[in-house]
Design a protein around this motif. Structure first.
Motif, PDB file in Angstrom:
ATOM      1  N   ASN A  66     -84.859 -44.370   7.394  1.00  0.00           N
ATOM      2  CA  ASN A  66     -86.192 -44.007   6.911  1.00  0.00           C
ATOM      3  C   ASN A  66     -86.107 -43.187   5.636  1.00  0.00           C
ATOM      4  N   VAL A  67     -84.916 -42.643   5.370  1.00  0.00           N
ATOM      5  CA  VAL A  67     -84.722 -41.756   4.225  1.00  0.00           C
ATOM      6  C   VAL A  67     -83.786 -42.432   3.226  1.00  0.00           C
ATOM      7  N   GLU A  68     -84.244 -42.554   2.005  1.00  0.00           N
ATOM      8  CA  GLU A  68     -83.420 -43.165   0.963  1.00  0.00           C
ATOM      9  C   GLU A  68     -82.105 -42.399   0.821  1.00  0.00           C
ATOM     10  N   GLY A  69     -80.997 -43.131   0.899  1.00  0.00           N
ATOM     11  CA  GLY A  69     -79.682 -42.511   0.750  1.00  0.00           C
ATOM     12  C   GLY A  69     -78.995 -42.154   2.049  1.00  0.00           C
ATOM     13  N   SER A  70     -79.698 -42.232   3.183  1.00  0.00           N
ATOM     14  CA  SER A  70     -79.034 -41.903   4.440  1.00  0.00           C
ATOM     15  C   SER A  70     -78.153 -43.069   4.874  1.00  0.00           C
ATOM     16  N   LEU A  71     -77.011 -42.724   5.449  1.00  0.00           N
ATOM     17  CA  LEU A  71     -76.070 -43.716   5.948  1.00  0.00           C
ATOM     18  C   LEU A  71     -75.687 -43.356   7.373  1.00  0.00           C
ATOM     19  N   PRO A  72     -75.514 -44.353   8.241  1.00  0.00           N
ATOM     20  CA  PRO A  72     -75.172 -44.071   9.636  1.00  0.00           C
ATOM     21  C   PRO A  72     -73.859 -43.296   9.747  1.00  0.00           C
ATOM     22  N   GLY A  73     -73.905 -42.188  10.485  1.00  0.00           N
ATOM     23  CA  GLY A  73     -72.714 -41.390  10.733  1.00  0.00           C
ATOM     24  C   GLY A  73     -72.267 -40.525   9.573  1.00  0.00           C
ATOM     25  N   VAL A  74     -73.088 -40.399   8.550  1.00  0.00           N
ATOM     26  CA  VAL A  74     -72.702 -39.647   7.360  1.00  0.00           C
ATOM     27  C   VAL A  74     -73.582 -38.408   7.200  1.00  0.00           C
ATOM     28  N   GLU A  75     -72.914 -37.277   6.926  1.00  0.00           N
ATOM     29  CA  GLU A  75     -73.610 -36.036   6.574  1.00  0.00           C
ATOM     30  C   GLU A  75     -73.441 -35.845   5.075  1.00  0.00           C
ATOM     31  N   ALA A  76     -74.547 -35.940   4.343  1.00  0.00           N
ATOM     32  CA  ALA A  76     -74.503 -35.832   2.885  1.00  0.00           C
ATOM     33  C   ALA A  76     -75.126 -34.522   2.430  1.00  0.00           C
ATOM     34  N   THR A 127     -79.134 -30.792   3.372  1.00  0.00           N
ATOM     35  CA  THR A 127     -78.253 -31.595   4.210  1.00  0.00           C
ATOM     36  C   THR A 127     -79.015 -32.799   4.725  1.00  0.00           C
ATOM     37  N   LEU A 128     -78.435 -33.988   4.540  1.00  0.00           N
ATOM     38  CA  LEU A 128     -79.020 -35.234   5.010  1.00  0.00           C
ATOM     39  C   LEU A 128     -78.092 -35.830   6.061  1.00  0.00           C
ATOM     40  N   LEU A 129     -78.576 -35.889   7.303  1.00  0.00           N
ATOM     41  CA  LEU A 129     -77.786 -36.432   8.407  1.00  0.00           C
ATOM     42  C   LEU A 129     -78.323 -37.801   8.790  1.00  0.00           C
ATOM     43  N   GLY A 130     -77.462 -38.795   8.714  1.00  0.00           N
ATOM     44  CA  GLY A 130     -77.824 -40.134   9.162  1.00  0.00           C
ATOM     45  C   GLY A 130     -77.132 -40.389  10.485  1.00  0.00           C
ATOM     46  N   LEU A 131     -77.882 -40.405  11.573  1.00  0.00           N
ATOM     47  CA  LEU A 131     -77.265 -40.606  12.884  1.00  0.00           C
ATOM     48  C   LEU A 131     -76.866 -42.065  13.049  1.00  0.00           C
ATOM     49  N   ALA A 132     -75.667 -42.275  13.573  1.00  0.00           N
ATOM     50  CA  ALA A 132     -75.135 -43.626  13.722  1.00  0.00           C
ATOM     51  C   ALA A 132     -75.659 -44.321  14.969  1.00  0.00           C
ATOM     52  N   ALA A 133     -75.808 -43.583  16.053  1.00  0.00           N
ATOM     53  CA  ALA A 133     -76.209 -44.201  17.316  1.00  0.00           C
ATOM     54  C   ALA A 133     -77.118 -43.249  18.078  1.00  0.00           C
ATOM     55  N   ALA A 134     -78.260 -42.942  17.492  1.00  0.00           N
ATOM     56  CA  ALA A 134     -79.165 -41.961  18.093  1.00  0.00           C
ATOM     57  C   ALA A 134     -79.571 -42.340  19.509  1.00  0.00           C
ATOM     58  N   ALA A 135     -79.856 -43.613  19.734  1.00  0.00           N
ATOM     59  CA  ALA A 135     -80.302 -44.035  21.069  1.00  0.00           C
ATOM     60  C   ALA A 135     -79.222 -43.821  22.117  1.00  0.00           C
ATOM     61  N   VAL A 142     -82.446 -32.688   6.722  1.00  0.00           N
ATOM     62  CA  VAL A 142     -83.159 -33.927   6.988  1.00  0.00           C
ATOM     63  C   VAL A 142     -82.311 -34.729   7.975  1.00  0.00           C
ATOM     64  N   VAL A 143     -82.918 -35.152   9.083  1.00  0.00           N
ATOM     65  CA  VAL A 143     -82.228 -35.948  10.085  1.00  0.00           C
ATOM     66  C   VAL A 143     -82.916 -37.305  10.159  1.00  0.00           C
ATOM     67  N   ASP A 144     -82.144 -38.351   9.879  1.00  0.00           N
ATOM     68  CA  ASP A 144     -82.675 -39.715   9.927  1.00  0.00           C
ATOM     69  C   ASP A 144     -82.159 -40.392  11.186  1.00  0.00           C
ATOM     70  N   LEU A 145     -83.010 -40.468  12.210  1.00  0.00           N
ATOM     71  CA  LEU A 145     -82.629 -41.086  13.475  1.00  0.00           C
ATOM     72  C   LEU A 145     -82.573 -42.605  13.378  1.00  0.00           C
ATOM     73  N   ALA A 146     -83.097 -43.167  12.305  1.00  0.00           N
ATOM     74  CA  ALA A 146     -83.108 -44.617  12.134  1.00  0.00           C
ATOM     75  C   ALA A 146     -82.061 -45.080  11.123  1.00  0.00           C
ATOM     76  N   ALA A 147     -81.085 -44.250  10.819  1.00  0.00           N
ATOM     77  CA  ALA A 147     -80.086 -44.591   9.797  1.00  0.00           C
ATOM     78  C   ALA A 147     -79.341 -45.880  10.128  1.00  0.00           C
ATOM     79  N   SER A 148     -79.071 -46.115  11.400  1.00  0.00           N
ATOM     80  CA  SER A 148     -78.327 -47.321  11.779  1.00  0.00           C
ATOM     81  C   SER A 148     -79.125 -48.603  11.556  1.00  0.00           C
ATOM     82  N   ALA A 149     -80.428 -48.484  11.377  1.00  0.00           N
ATOM     83  CA  ALA A 149     -81.289 -49.654  11.129  1.00  0.00           C
ATOM     84  C   ALA A 149     -81.712 -49.728   9.667  1.00  0.00           C
ATOM     85  N   GLY A 150     -80.976 -49.041   8.797  1.00  0.00           N
ATOM     86  CA  GLY A 150     -81.303 -49.062   7.374  1.00  0.00           C
ATOM     87  C   GLY A 150     -81.848 -47.744   6.876  1.00  0.00           C
TER      88      GLY A 150
END
Length: 125
Positions: A45-55, A67-75, A35-43
């Motif tokens: 879209n996926v419960e539990g995702s954190l910016p820059g964290v691979e869970a 694997t849950l990837l929260g991208l820190a600075a997708a843009a 699971v890749v959350d491109l909006a992690a830095s804005a809170g």
């Protein structure tokens, strides 16, 4: 959920990202899913995702993890990857058009070259 890959992108400038995927949904994915959350830095879209964290989330479907990837600075990060991908594509096209001795060689039987060639030897194709 039967998907092996889930990518979320929903973001609203100046507001928290909408929560679209619950943690239970991620856990219900098959082991090995990503699971890749491109909006992690804005809170996120996926419960539990954190910016820059691979869970690693335990899967409820018989062991293994999701694997849950929260991208820190997708843009900021993705344009670099897109530019690299484009550069590799251009390099491969040039390799297909240039012979070992450096001369331009158009093999019009090659599907790639044929599809790109609009004119050849003064004639439209």
């Amino acid at each position: 959920m039967d998907a092996d890959v889930l990518i979320t992108t929903a973001s609203v400038p100046g507001r928290p990202a909408p929560r679209l995927v619950a943690a239970a949904t991620v856990a219900a994915m098959r082991p090995g899913s990503v699971v890749v959350d491109l909006a992690a830095s804005a809170g996120g879209n996926v419960e539990g995702s954190l910016p820059g964290v691979e869970a690693r989330i335990p899967s409820t479907r018989g062991g293994g993890e999701v694997t849950l990837l929260g991208l820190a600075a997708a843009a900021a990060d993705l344009p670099v990857d897109a530019s690299g991908l484009f550069a590799r594509n251009v390099a491969q096209v040039l390799r297909a058009m240039v012979a070992e001795d450096g001369t331009l060689t158009l093999n019009l039987n090659d599907e790639l070259i044929h599809g790109m060639c609009y004119t050849h030897e003064g004639r439209s194709r």
